[in-house]
Design a protein around this motif. Structure first.
Motif, PDB file in Angstrom:
ATOM      1  N   ALA A 254      69.576  23.233  16.233  1.00 55.91           N
ATOM      2  CA  ALA A 254      68.462  23.297  15.288  1.00 55.91           C
ATOM      3  C   ALA A 254      67.299  24.076  15.889  1.00 55.91           C
ATOM      4  O   ALA A 254      66.629  24.861  15.203  1.00 55.91           O
ATOM      5  N   GLY A 255      67.070  23.871  17.190  1.00 66.41           N
ATOM      6  CA  GLY A 255      66.002  24.621  17.859  1.00 66.41           C
ATOM      7  C   GLY A 255      66.248  26.114  17.843  1.00 66.41           C
ATOM      8  O   GLY A 255      65.327  26.914  17.671  1.00 66.41           O
ATOM      9  N   TRP A 256      67.524  26.499  18.011  1.00 67.04           N
ATOM     10  CA  TRP A 256      67.851  27.924  17.964  1.00 67.04           C
ATOM     11  C   TRP A 256      67.656  28.501  16.568  1.00 67.04           C
ATOM     12  O   TRP A 256      67.317  29.674  16.404  1.00 67.04           O
ATOM     13  N   MET A 257      67.848  27.701  15.535  1.00 66.02           N
ATOM     14  CA  MET A 257      67.603  28.181  14.170  1.00 66.02           C
ATOM     15  C   MET A 257      66.112  28.428  13.941  1.00 66.02           C
ATOM     16  O   MET A 257      65.729  29.382  13.261  1.00 66.02           O
ATOM     17  N   PHE A 307      75.427  28.539   5.978  1.00 61.45           N
ATOM     18  CA  PHE A 307      74.447  29.517   5.535  1.00 61.45           C
ATOM     19  C   PHE A 307      73.053  29.299   6.129  1.00 61.45           C
ATOM     20  O   PHE A 307      72.130  30.041   5.816  1.00 61.45           O
ATOM     21  N   VAL A 308      72.895  28.286   6.961  1.00 61.03           N
ATOM     22  CA  VAL A 308      71.578  28.010   7.545  1.00 61.03           C
ATOM     23  C   VAL A 308      71.004  29.210   8.297  1.00 61.03           C
ATOM     24  O   VAL A 308      69.811  29.510   8.161  1.00 61.03           O
ATOM     25  N   PRO A 309      71.799  29.946   9.114  1.00 64.76           N
ATOM     26  CA  PRO A 309      71.229  31.126   9.782  1.00 64.76           C
ATOM     27  C   PRO A 309      70.645  32.139   8.792  1.00 64.76           C
ATOM     28  O   PRO A 309      69.601  32.741   9.065  1.00 64.76           O
ATOM     29  N   LEU A 310      71.303  32.318   7.645  1.00 64.77           N
ATOM     30  CA  LEU A 310      70.779  33.239   6.623  1.00 64.77           C
ATOM     31  C   LEU A 310      69.456  32.731   6.072  1.00 64.77           C
ATOM     32  O   LEU A 310      68.498  33.498   5.932  1.00 64.77           O
ATOM     33  N   TRP A 311      69.399  31.427   5.768  1.00 62.19           N
ATOM     34  CA  TRP A 311      68.132  30.859   5.240  1.00 62.19           C
ATOM     35  C   TRP A 311      67.024  30.985   6.286  1.00 62.19           C
ATOM     36  O   TRP A 311      65.880  31.270   5.938  1.00 62.19           O
ATOM     37  N   ALA A 312      67.358  30.783   7.547  1.00 59.47           N
ATOM     38  CA  ALA A 312      66.355  30.890   8.617  1.00 59.47           C
ATOM     39  C   ALA A 312      65.805  32.314   8.695  1.00 59.47           C
ATOM     40  O   ALA A 312      64.589  32.514   8.836  1.00 59.47           O
ATOM     41  N   ILE A 313      66.690  33.298   8.586  1.00 60.78           N
ATOM     42  CA  ILE A 313      66.243  34.692   8.639  1.00 60.78           C
ATOM     43  C   ILE A 313      65.367  35.030   7.441  1.00 60.78           C
ATOM     44  O   ILE A 313      64.299  35.647   7.587  1.00 60.78           O
TER      45      ILE A 313
END
Length: 417
Positions: A254-257, A307-313
């Motif tokens: 989560a921290g990396w996101m 898809f969390v990495p996409l939402w984070a970006i």
């Protein structure tokens, strides 16, 4: 070309470069004293024996200081000059960093408050400095100082724990070492204090002119845009790890996101001002910012880990675009440095008040709803407000357009004072 002309040109070029470096260095101090605390809160809490609630004030207090002092920073600058005001704020920042780095609960919060007050001045006045000194390069200058501000902010988050573990530094040393950056910035800024203030009748008339910001629909649009995007971003910084934990991410991932979100923010803060300056209006950029916020928050509602990495970006791009567009609005919607500073003060006061309240409101909604659906729906609603405010802010006009419609009596009264 005569020797005198050549010398004058060289001096002018040298002065411009010194100012450019000075603006970048001042910008570099506007986040790192705050972000460097985040990863050290647990160490500070355990060392001083304070609760999580009290520890949370370490990051909330500077935002409240921003809200309180921001409207007054332009007034101080009008009296002693922007250059002197920024220099004194750097001195105050050094004092705050030193005091905060001394063990003791009282000193910790006293130093934190001084840091917040000092940073508030830089936040408000740098757009005015850019407007006055780089009127033809507002986009690239806004982008440069915003990028360095966020790069050093990220460095503060990433380096604090390693620094605290080096030798006998501890959390005190990890927080105090950033005072060296502030000292260097002050030394580079000192040549700006030699500038003579413009005391011509035109300058005096401009300084006394009242812009009636609180009655300007454009100023309120910019204020709501600034406030909405600030609330969204700072709420994510506070709660995104917990949101991702509920989806199934562990604390480390989560921290990396959150890191990925902030990494996506950095290039955006440079690109958006450069693009915005070349456009007739900025409505499409403002709408795009709000839509990206909506997509990101809606995506988190579906609780899909894939898809969390996409939402984070997308949320990082939205945060970078929202912040840099706000900074651009302060300059391209005003006629001079004084107006830019006043609009900046108004918008940032309200904006950072919302930013400070946002995590608290979202936490309350989480407690009421027992999950993250209600808080995320609230953030989507905030994105709609950002959308509407962005349309108002993005139109090609200035806050003085309304002033031009004042009655002759109002104008005469303004000129008398």
């Amino acid at each position: 070309m005569s020797k005198q002309t050549g010398a004058l040109t060289n001096n002018t070029t040298k002065a411009s470069w010194l100012l450019l470096i000075g603006v970048i260095l001042v910008g570099s101090n506007l986040r790192v004293p705050i972000t460097s605390v985040g990863s050290l809160v647990s160490f500070i809490r355990d060392d001083l024996g304070i609760s999580n609630t009290v520890a949370g004030l370490i990051t909330t207090l500077p935002l409240l200081a921003f809200a309180v002092l921001s409207p007054f920073a332009p007034k101080i600058a009008n009296r002693i000059g922007m250059e002197w005001t920024i220099a004194l704020s750097l001195v105050l920042l050094i004092i705050g960093i030193i005091i905060r780095s001394i063990t003791g609960i009282g000193l910790l919060f006293t130093g934190t408050l001084l840091i917040g007050l000092a940073i508030a001045v830089g936040n408000v006045l740098i757009p005015g400095i850019i407007k006055m000194n780089f009127p033809l390069k507002i986009g690239i200058m806004t982008g440069m100082y915003a990028v360095f501000m966020n790069i050093f902010g990220a460095l503060g988050s990433g380096l604090s724990v390693p620094i605290s573990s080096a030798g006998n530094m501890g959390w005190q040393g990890a927080l105090g070492i950033w005072g060296l950056l502030t000292l260097i910035s002050l030394l580079v800024w000192l040549p700006q204090l030699r500038k003579q203030r413009d005391t011509s009748p035109e300058a005096n008339a401009e300084a006394k002119q009242k812009s009636n910001l609180w009655r300007s629909p454009i100023a309120w649009g910019i204020t709501l845009f600034m406030g909405g995007q600030s609330l969204g971003f700072y709420t994510l910084i506070a709660w995104m790890p917990d949101i991702l934990n509920s989806i199934g991410y562990n604390a480390g991932t989560a921290g990396w996101m959150v890191f990925l979100m902030q990494a996506a923010l950095i290039p955006t803060t440079f690109v958006i001002p450069v693009i915005a300056e070349k456009m007739k209006n900025q409505i499409s950029l403002a709408v795009g910012t709000a839509v990206l916020f909506m997509i990101g928050f809606t995506g988190l509602l579906f609780e899909s880990m894939m898809f969390v990495p996409l939402w984070a970006i997308l949320l990082g791009i939205a945060g970078g675009s929202g912040f840099s567009l706000s900074m651009m609005f302060f300059t391209i919607r005003t006629h001079n440095g004084k107006e830019a500073a006043e609009l900046s003060g108004m918008a940032q006061s309200f904006g950072y008040l919302l930013a400070a309240l946002g995590p608290v409101l979202v936490g309350t909604l989480h407690d009421i709803g027992g999950g993250w659906t209600m808080p995320l729906l609230f953030l989507i609603l905030i994105s709609v407000i950002v959308l509407i405010a962005g349309i108002v802010s993005g139109k090609e006009r200035t806050i003085s357009d309304r002033t031009a419609k004042q009655s002759d009596q109002e104008i005469a009264e303004a000129e008398m004072y």
